[in-house]
Design an enzyme around this catalytic site. Structure first.
Site, short mmCIF file in Angstrom:
data_model
loop_
_atom_site.label_atom_id
_atom_site.label_comp_id
_atom_site.label_asym_id
_atom_site.label_seq_id
_atom_site.Cartn_x
_atom_site.Cartn_y
_atom_site.Cartn_z
N ASP A 92 0.77 -1.27 -0.13
CA ASP A 92 -0.07 -0.02 -0.11
C ASP A 92 1.05 1.21 0.02
O ASP A 92 1.82 1.25 0.77
CB ASP A 92 -0.82 0.05 1.20
CG ASP A 92 -1.83 -0.99 1.42
OD1 ASP A 92 -1.96 -1.76 0.49
OD2 ASP A 92 -2.83 -0.76 2.20
N HIS A 149 5.05 -7.41 0.35
CA HIS A 149 4.81 -8.77 -0.12
C HIS A 149 5.38 -8.86 -1.66
O HIS A 149 5.85 -7.96 -2.43
CB HIS A 149 2.89 -8.69 -0.25
CG HIS A 149 2.39 -8.73 1.14
ND1 HIS A 149 1.95 -9.71 1.63
CD2 HIS A 149 2.43 -7.51 1.87
CE1 HIS A 149 1.39 -9.39 2.75
NE2 HIS A 149 1.42 -7.92 2.89
N SER A 253 8.42 3.87 5.11
CA SER A 253 9.57 4.18 4.14
C SER A 253 9.13 4.01 2.49
O SER A 253 8.12 4.24 2.36
CB SER A 253 10.75 3.51 4.32
OG SER A 253 12.23 4.15 3.61
#
Length: 293
Positions: A92, A149, A253
Site C-alpha cells: 500500500d 509482499h 519508508s
C-alpha cells in the site's frame, strides 16, 4: 521553493538522523500502557488511519507503538491478482516514479536521478542484469499498511545491507535531495523468478526504527558502516509465492522494485502520484517463463 520547505530540507542535513531514529525506535518498542494507547490514538487521528481494515481494530490491544504500526490487515482484505501473467503490487502506498532504467540510471524526481548500481550496493554484475529494464518506486506514508509482499513467485538469491543516511523519503525530500534512495540506508533483496531476476530494495528513512525480512528478522538496527552481503545459493531454498509477505518497515519508508528488460509492462493506470494497494495489478508479464526457473 517556499521558505518553509527550504527550512525543512536544511534541517534534515543538520539533524543527527541516526540518533533521532534509534531513539524513536526505542520509544516505539516500549510497553508504556496507557501512554502507548494515547499515542496510537493520536497517530490514528492525525493521519486519518482506517482501523476497520486492521485485524485488531482496538488501539488499546497493541502493547507497543511498533505492534500497531506493523499491524496486519483482516484476512482477504487485499486479494492478490491471480492471473498467471499478472504481477502484484507489493505494498500500500503511492507511486513516486516508474519507468525505464536508462543508461543504468533511475529517475528520482524532476532533475534528479541515481545509479542502479549504487542502489544495489555497488554490484556491477547484478546491476547489469537490470540494464535497460524497468523500475518502480513506491512511497509508504505514515498512514499506510507497512508490510511488504511479493509481486511474483520468487526464490531468494541474495540480501545486501547498505549503510547510509536517513533522510526523509517524502515527496518534498525526493524532489530536493540528490541521490536520495541511493544514499539512504537500505536492504536489497534479489530473487530468481520464473521470468528472470527481480530486486526489491527496502529504503530506510528518518525515524524508520527497523527494516525486517521474514527469513532474517531484523536486518537494521544496529546500523553498520560496511556493506554486508548474504548469499543464499546452495542453502535450503527460501521460496515465496506471489502475495506472500517478505518484510516490513517499522515507521515507514519506500520500496524500489527493479525488473530486467522485456520482462513486463506496467499497468497503464500507474503513474507518479497514483495510490497503490497491495495485491492489485502492478504489471503484465511480456516474457515467457524461463526454462531454468
Amino acid at each position: 521553493m517556499k521558505l518553509l520547505d527550504m527550512l525543512k530540507i536544511a534541517t534534515q542535513y543538520l539533524l543527527p538522523k541516526h540518533a533521532v531514529s534509534r531513539l524513536v525506535g526505542y520509544l516505539a518498542a516500549a510497553e508504556a500502557g496507557s501512554l502507548t494507547t494515547f499515542l496510537i490514538k493520536a497517530f490514528i487521528k492525525r493521519f486519518n488511519i482506517n482501523m476497520s481494515e486492521a485485524a485488531q481494530e482496538d488501539p488499546a490491544q497493541y502493547k507497543t507503538f511498533n505492534a500497531f504500526f506493523t499491524r496486519k490487515l483482516k484476512e482477504g482484505l487485499r486479494p492478490v491478482v491471480s492471473e498467471q501473467n499478472a504481477v502484484a503490487l507489493p505494498v500500500d502506498g503511492c507511486v513516486s516514479q516508474l519507468g525505464d532504467i536508462k543508461h543504468g540510471r533511475i529517475i528520482q524526481a524532476k532533475r534528479h536521478d541515481f545509479s542502479a548500481r549504487e542502489l544495489l550496493g555497488g554490484d556491477k554484475d547484478l546491476s547489469d542484469q537490470f540494464q535497460d529494464g524497468k523500475f518502480a518506486t513506491i512511497y509508504l506514508s505514515p498512514r499506510d499498511y507497512h508490510r511488504i509482499h511479493m509481486p511474483l513467485d520468487g526464490e531468494l538469491q541474495s540480501m545486501v545491507y547498505i549503510p547510509g543516511d536517513l533522510f526523509s523519503v517524502n515527496p518534498l525530500t525526493a524532489q530536493n535531495v540528490p541521490n536520495l534512495f541511493a544514499r539512504n540506508e537500505r536492504v536489497s533483496c534479489v530473487f530468481k523468478t520464473p521470468y528472470g531476476p527481480m530486486a526489491l530494495v527496502l529504503v530506510g528513512a528518518t525515524i524508520v526504527a527497523s527494516i525486517e525480512t521474514v527469513w532474517s528478522g531484523t536486518v537494521t538496527p544496529p546500523a553498520g558502516k560496511m556493506v554486508k552481503r548474504w548469499d543464499f545459493h546452495g542453502n535450503e531454498p527460501i521460496t515465496l509465492k506471489k502475495g506472500e509477505e517478505m518484510g516490513l518497515f517499522k515507521l515507514g519508508s519506500t520500496v524500489v522494485c527493479l525488473f530486467p528488460p522485456q520482462m513486463l509492462k506496467f499497468a497503464e493506470h500507474l503513474q507518479p502520484g497514483t495510490p497503490t494497494r497491495m495485491g492489485e495489478l502492478f504489471a503484465t508479464l511480456e516474457m515467457a517463463k524461463s526454462e531454468s526457473a
